[in-house]
Design an enzyme around this catalytic site. Structure first.
Site, PDB file in Angstrom:
ATOM      1  CB  CYS A 143      -5.950  -2.280   6.700  1.00 42.45           C
ATOM      2  SG  CYS A 143      -6.100  -4.031   7.105  1.00 42.45           S
TER       3      CYS A 143
ATOM      4  CG  HIS B 249      -4.094  -5.208   2.464  1.00 47.21           C
ATOM      5  ND1 HIS B 249      -4.401  -3.898   2.164  1.00 47.21           N
ATOM      6  CD2 HIS B 249      -4.849  -5.527   3.552  1.00 47.21           C
ATOM      7  CE1 HIS B 249      -5.300  -3.449   3.037  1.00 47.21           C
ATOM      8  NE2 HIS B 249      -5.588  -4.423   3.882  1.00 47.21           N
TER       9      HIS B 249
ATOM     10  CD  GLU C 248      -2.986  -1.108   0.264  1.00 50.06           C
ATOM     11  OE1 GLU C 248      -3.135  -0.062  -0.398  1.00 50.06           O
ATOM     12  OE2 GLU C 248      -3.689  -2.124   0.115  1.00 50.06           O
TER      13      GLU C 248
END
Length: 202
Positions: A142, A161, A78
């Site tokens: 998250c 992730h 991410e």
């Protein structure tokens, strides 16, 4: 280096992220790296307390948060965390009234780590795991954790992730992938800061 996975929530009675982090702990990151692992409960208020405490206690060179995504079929790096749009209830049936992480904070904070570079480098290692990039960590815990951590650390955080266990990867595969990803992150970080770490031999 501090690394966190999440505890159980929703349909994830076993959270693949915490299992993957425990696998990584077994593998380690080599001699010179002091590794601290944490299981974070899926609770907004705990995250708001825990992340600053973690930075204060260890002053880590890097914090990597690992989370599970039921929709993921790859290991996903991410790039950024988002401040607003948190409407999902956590394990305590709580959701921030402001629906944001840090009132008045920037809309989005990017990691100082070049995730494209990390992704390219890990993809050349011939691991049996596909690594991809994302700019949307999902506006749940998250994303909330990632933003809170980026805000605390001025961008010295990363978020990965992982898919649920067995869909398609085993715990071992996820652990090895994390190890490779974090080693590359450290390397990218050191070069971007102009430091040469003699211990890190490739």
């Amino acid at each position: 280096i501090s690394i966190s996975g999440f505890g159980p929530f929703g349909e994830h009675a076993v959270n693949a992220s915490w299992i993957a982090v425990q696998e990584l702990k077994k593998l380690g990151l080599g001699e010179g790296v002091d590794l601290h692992v944490y299981e974070i409960p899926v609770e907004y208020q705990t995250v708001q307390r825990l992340i600053p405490a973690l930075w204060k206690e260890h002053c880590p060179q890097l914090v990597v948060h690992v989370g599970v995504s039921g929709m993921a079929t790859t290991v996903t790096l991410e790039k950024c965390g988002h401040n607003v749009g948190y409407k999902g209830l956590d394990n305590c049936r709580f959701c921030p009234g402001s629906q944001c992480c840090v009132e008045g904070g920037p809309e989005c904070i990017d990691s100082i780590i070049d995730m494209d570079a990390v992704c390219k480098r890990v993809s050349t290692l011939g691991l049996d795991v596909t690594v991809t990039i994302s700019k949307d960590a999902g506006r749940y815990l998250c994303d909330f954790t990632y933003y809170t951590s980026l805000y605390q650390s001025h961008g010295r955080s990363a978020f990965v992730h992982v898919p649920p266990l067995g869909k398609p990867y085993t715990a071992e595969q996820l652990g090895r992938a994390l190890q490779a990803i974090i080693e590359e992150m450290l390397d990218v970080l050191e070069h971007s800061e102009g430091k040469i770490n003699c211990r890190h031999e490739h």
